[in-house]
Design a protein around this motif. Structure first.
Motif, short mmCIF file in Angstrom:
data_model
loop_
_atom_site.label_atom_id
_atom_site.label_comp_id
_atom_site.label_asym_id
_atom_site.label_seq_id
_atom_site.Cartn_x
_atom_site.Cartn_y
_atom_site.Cartn_z
N ARG A 10 14.71 57.08 -16.18
CA ARG A 10 16.08 57.35 -16.62
C ARG A 10 16.97 56.20 -16.17
O ARG A 10 16.82 55.71 -15.05
CB ARG A 10 16.62 58.64 -16.00
N THR A 11 17.88 55.79 -17.02
CA THR A 11 18.84 54.76 -16.65
C THR A 11 20.22 55.39 -16.59
O THR A 11 20.67 56.00 -17.57
CB THR A 11 18.81 53.59 -17.65
N ILE A 12 20.85 55.26 -15.44
CA ILE A 12 22.20 55.78 -15.24
C ILE A 12 23.05 54.60 -14.80
O ILE A 12 22.89 54.09 -13.70
CB ILE A 12 22.21 56.90 -14.19
N LEU A 17 15.92 55.02 -12.56
CA LEU A 17 15.33 56.04 -11.71
C LEU A 17 14.09 56.63 -12.35
O LEU A 17 14.08 56.92 -13.54
CB LEU A 17 16.32 57.17 -11.44
N ILE A 18 13.04 56.81 -11.56
CA ILE A 18 11.85 57.52 -12.00
C ILE A 18 11.99 58.95 -11.50
O ILE A 18 12.17 59.18 -10.30
CB ILE A 18 10.56 56.89 -11.42
N VAL A 19 11.91 59.92 -12.41
CA VAL A 19 12.07 61.32 -12.04
C VAL A 19 10.91 62.14 -12.58
O VAL A 19 10.27 61.77 -13.56
CB VAL A 19 13.41 61.91 -12.54
N ASP A 20 10.68 63.26 -11.92
CA ASP A 20 9.66 64.22 -12.35
C ASP A 20 10.38 65.35 -13.09
O ASP A 20 11.01 66.19 -12.46
CB ASP A 20 8.91 64.75 -11.13
N PRO A 21 10.30 65.38 -14.42
CA PRO A 21 11.04 66.38 -15.19
C PRO A 21 10.51 67.80 -15.04
O PRO A 21 11.15 68.74 -15.46
CB PRO A 21 10.92 65.88 -16.63
N SER A 22 9.35 67.98 -14.43
CA SER A 22 8.80 69.33 -14.28
C SER A 22 9.47 70.10 -13.15
O SER A 22 9.28 71.30 -13.03
CB SER A 22 7.30 69.25 -14.03
N TYR A 32 12.64 57.76 -7.48
CA TYR A 32 12.35 56.37 -7.14
C TYR A 32 13.23 55.46 -7.96
O TYR A 32 13.38 55.65 -9.17
CB TYR A 32 10.87 56.07 -7.42
N THR A 33 13.82 54.48 -7.31
CA THR A 33 14.67 53.54 -8.02
C THR A 33 13.89 52.25 -8.29
O THR A 33 13.05 51.85 -7.49
CB THR A 33 15.95 53.20 -7.22
N LEU A 34 14.16 51.66 -9.43
CA LEU A 34 13.53 50.40 -9.83
C LEU A 34 14.60 49.39 -10.16
O LEU A 34 15.66 49.75 -10.68
CB LEU A 34 12.66 50.61 -11.08
#
Length: 89
Positions: A10-12, A17-22, A32-34
């Motif tokens: 996701r980009t905000i 950000l890497i997120v777990d949608p479950s 986690y940020t990239l």
């Protein structure tokens, strides 16, 4: 190896950000940020089998870096992805 297919980038604003949608509620301890380069690589690698050489080639094709620098950056990125559990086993 592959990136975990259950994770979403996701980009905000300028943050990636890497997120777990479950998760029912977002647990910010597992977000986690990239940086922009890592986020771009995530999108390029999503759903594909890859190895270090794949990442090196992508870096060389899209950034003005030496092969040694690309190899070093690819190794660090993969180490971080593995450490954080972002790769499928």
């Amino acid at each position: 190896m592959k990136l975990r297919s259950d994770l979403i980038l996701r980009t905000i604003g300028s943050d990636h950000l890497i997120v777990d949608p479950s998760q029912d509620m977002v647990d910010f301890s597992t977000v986690y940020t990239l940086n922009s380069s890592a986020a771009w690589l995530w999108e390029e690698l999503k759903g594909k089998d890859f190895d270090t050489d794949t990442i090196v080639e992508l870096l060389l094709e899209n950034y003005e870096v030496s092969k040694d620098q690309a190899a070093s950056d690819a190794a660090v990125l993969l180490q971080d992805f593995q450490k954080q559990g972002l790769l499928e086993e």
